[in-house]
Design a protein around this motif. Structure first.
Motif, PDB file in Angstrom:
ATOM      1  N   ARG A  43      31.479 -13.809  18.756  1.00 22.12           N
ATOM      2  CA  ARG A  43      32.518 -12.917  19.277  1.00 22.12           C
ATOM      3  C   ARG A  43      33.373 -12.294  18.179  1.00 22.12           C
ATOM      4  NH1 ARG A  43      35.693 -16.197  23.624  1.00 22.12           N
ATOM      5  NH2 ARG A  43      36.902 -14.253  23.664  1.00 22.12           N
ATOM      6  N   LEU A  93      34.997 -18.977  18.191  1.00 30.09           N
ATOM      7  CA  LEU A  93      34.909 -17.523  18.326  1.00 30.09           C
ATOM      8  C   LEU A  93      33.845 -16.953  17.398  1.00 30.09           C
ATOM      9  CD1 LEU A  93      38.643 -16.354  18.539  1.00 30.09           C
ATOM     10  CD2 LEU A  93      36.891 -16.090  20.311  1.00 30.09           C
ATOM     11  N   THR A 153      33.467  -4.080  19.907  1.00 34.65           N
ATOM     12  CA  THR A 153      32.498  -5.091  20.348  1.00 34.65           C
ATOM     13  C   THR A 153      32.898  -6.477  19.864  1.00 34.65           C
ATOM     14  OG1 THR A 153      30.745  -3.419  20.231  1.00 34.65           O
ATOM     15  CG2 THR A 153      30.054  -5.730  20.358  1.00 34.65           C
ATOM     16  N   TYR A 154      33.437  -6.532  18.661  1.00 31.79           N
ATOM     17  CA  TYR A 154      33.764  -7.821  18.040  1.00 31.79           C
ATOM     18  C   TYR A 154      35.239  -7.875  17.651  1.00 31.79           C
ATOM     19  CZ  TYR A 154      28.690  -7.851  17.282  1.00 31.79           C
ATOM     20  OH  TYR A 154      27.321  -7.800  17.451  1.00 31.79           O
TER      21      TYR A 154
END
Length: 416
Positions: free
Chosen positions: A255, A250, A173-174
Motif C-alpha cells: 500500500r 502498510l 495509488t500508493y
C-alpha cells in the motif's frame, strides 16, 4: 592375547581421557535468542572444525532480561566466558567495572576500522573491549513494482526525492512513504539519523558535536529537520497515530511505495512482501555531493575478565574477527553487516545493495549514541520527540534545534 588386548584398551582409554581433559568448553552469553539455530547449525560447527579442542555453548537470555541477568551472573561469578556486547555505554560500564577484558592487543582487531570499534572503546580510544560483529545500515526500501508502474527512477538528490514523492502522491495509488510518528523513535532513527549525515558530514560533524565545536543550533543540524518538516505531506492520512508495526504492514502489503528503513527489516520484509524490493541511499542535497550513510554499530562480543579459559576465548574471538566468520554471520542474517574490513559478498540482493554503499559513501554512526546521551535530558530520547514533532508540524526545525541544544548544554560541559 588377553594381556595385549587389555593393554590396548587401557591405552585407548587413557588417550581418550587425555583428549577429554584437553578440551575446553566456552559459554557465550547473549540477548539474541533468535540466533540460537544460526549458532548451533552454522557458526559453532565452522569454528569447532578448525579448533576441535574448544567446544562452544551458546546460552542466550530473553532480550529484555539480558542486561539484568548478565549483571547478576557477573557479580555472582557465574557468567559465561564470552559476553555479547551491546553498543556504547552499557558495555563501557562493564569494562570500567572490570567485568570485560581489554582486547586492544587481539590480532583480529586489526581487521576493524576506528568507526567500527568506536562503540566498544573507552572515550579516549585507548582500550577496545569487544570484537565488532555487525552493524545495520540506513536508507530507503522501495516497491520496485510501484516504481515501474509509475515510471519512477531511483532519486539521487533531494530535489529528485521530493519529485518522486510528488508523483506518487499525485497518482494516488500508493501512499508515498510508510512511516508514523506515534512511537517517535522511527522519526529519529529512520528519519533524522538516516538523512542527517549528508548534512553534518558524518563523523566530521558527529565528533565536532561531541567536542563542542558544533552545536545543535548550527545549520548542519537544523537542516535535516527542515527536510523532515516536508515529510508529513507524504506519509498518508493519520500518520500521527501510526505505529511502527502499522508502517511495516502498510509497506509489505503493497500500500506504500517507499519505506524509510533500517537494514534489519530485510529478512522480515522478504518473508512478507510479494513484490520485488529495491533500496536507495539517502539522497544528497546536490548532484556530485559527497555522500554519507548511517552504518550503525549494533553487536559485538567480548571476554569475561574473570573467565578461567581466557586463552581459548581469545582464540575464538580472533576467529570472530576473521573473514570466515564475517561471511557466515552476514549471510545468515541479511541486513546485519560485518563490521570487518573484508569484502563480504551478500547472497541477498537487497542486503548487497545496502552494503554496496560502503564503497560509495562515508560511514558514520547515529549522532546521539556516543557520550551525548549520558545526562538528563537524554539527547537520544529528546531527538525522538523533536523529530516526531517537526514531522507533525508542531515544532519548527529551529525551535527543535534550540530545545535540544539547551538540554545538552544543561549537563554537558563542552557545550557550556
Amino acid at each position: 592375547m588377553r594381556t595385549t588386548t587389555l593393554t590396548a584398551v587401557l591405552l585407548a582409554s587413557s588417550a581418550l581421557a587425555g583428549a577429554a581433559m584437553a578440551e575446553t568448553t566456552l559459554t557465550i552469553e547473549s540477548w539474541r535468542n533468535d540466533d540460537l539455530a544460526l549458532w548451533q547449525e552454522k557458526i559453532i560447527p565452522a569454528f569447532e572444525a578448525k579448533h576441535p579442542d574448544i567446544k562452544i555453548k551458546f546460552t542466550p537470555s530473553a532480550p529484555a532480561e539480558y542486561n539484568a541477568a548478565l549483571n547478576a551472573k557477573l557479580d555472582a561469578g557465574s557468567a559465561g566466558d564470552l559476553i555479547t556486547c551491546r553498543p556504547f555505554d552499557t558495555s563501557l560500564g562493564l569494562y570500567e567495572a572490570g567485568k570485560l577484558a581489554d582486547l586492544s592487543d587481539l590480532e583480529g582487531m586489526a581487521n576493524f576500522s576506528d568507526v567500527a570499534k568506536s562503540a566498544w572503546q573507552t572515550d579516549d580510544g585507548s582500550a577496545t573491549f569487544c570484537v565488532p560483529m555487525a552493524s545495520v545500515i540506513h536508507g530507503f526500501i522501495y516497491n520496485m513494482d510501484a516504481f515501474d508502474e509509475l515510471g519512477l527512477s531511483v532519486p539521487e538528490t533531494e530535489a529528485e526525492f521530493f519529485a518522486v514523492l510528488d508523483k506518487i502522491k499525485e497518482d494516488g495509488t500508493y501512499i508515498p512513504m510508510a512511516m508514523g510518528t506515534n512511537d517517535q523513535w522511527e522519526a529519529a532513527t529512520m528519519g533524522y539519523n538516516n538523512i542527517g549525515p549528508n548534512y553534518w558530514k558524518g563523523e566530521e560533524g558527529r565528533l565536532a558535536l561531541i567536542e563542542g565545536s558544533q552545536k545543535l543550533t548550527d545549520e548542519p543540524w537544523v537542516a535535516p529537520y527542515r527536510q523532515l518538516a516536508k515529510w508529513g505531506a507524504y506519509l498518508g492520512d493519520g500518520f500521527e497515530a501510526q505505529t511502527y508495526p502499522d508502517s511495516q504492514n502498510l509497506f509489505t502489503l503493497g500500500r506504500a511505495a517507499i519505506y524509510p528503513a533500517g537494514s534489519w527489516e530485510i529478512s522480515g520484509f522478504n518473508n512478507l512482501a510479494d513484490f520485488e524490493m529495491g533500496a536507495f541511499k539517502p539522497p544528497v542535497q546536490n548532484a556530485g555531493d559527497e555522500c554519507y550513510i548511517s552504518d550503525h554499530t549494533d553487536i559485538a562480543i567480548g571476554l569475561n575478565a574473570a573467565s578461567p579459559n581466557a586463552d581459548a576465548a581469545r582464540t575464538f574471538l580472533n576467529w570472530v574477527g576473521s573473514e570466515e566468520f564475517a561471511q557466515i554471520y552476514a549471510n545468515a542474517l541479511p541486513g546485519f553487516f560485518s563490521l570487518s574490513s573484508f569484502d563480504v559478498a551478500m547472497e541477498d540482493p537487497l542486503a548487497q545493495e545496502f552494503v554496496s554503499w560502503r564503497n560509495e559513501c562515508n560511514s558514520t554512526i547515529r549522532s546521539t549514541y556516543q557520550i551525548l546521551s549520558r545526562g538528563t535530558p537524554n539527547l537520544e530520547n529528546e531527538t525522538w520527540n523533536a523529530s516526531a514533532q517537526v514531522i507533525k508540524g508542531e515544532e519548527s526545525p529551529e525551535d527543535a534545534g534550540k530545545r535540544l541544544q539547551d538540554g545538552l548544554a544543561s549537563w554537558y560541559a563542552p557545550h557550556q
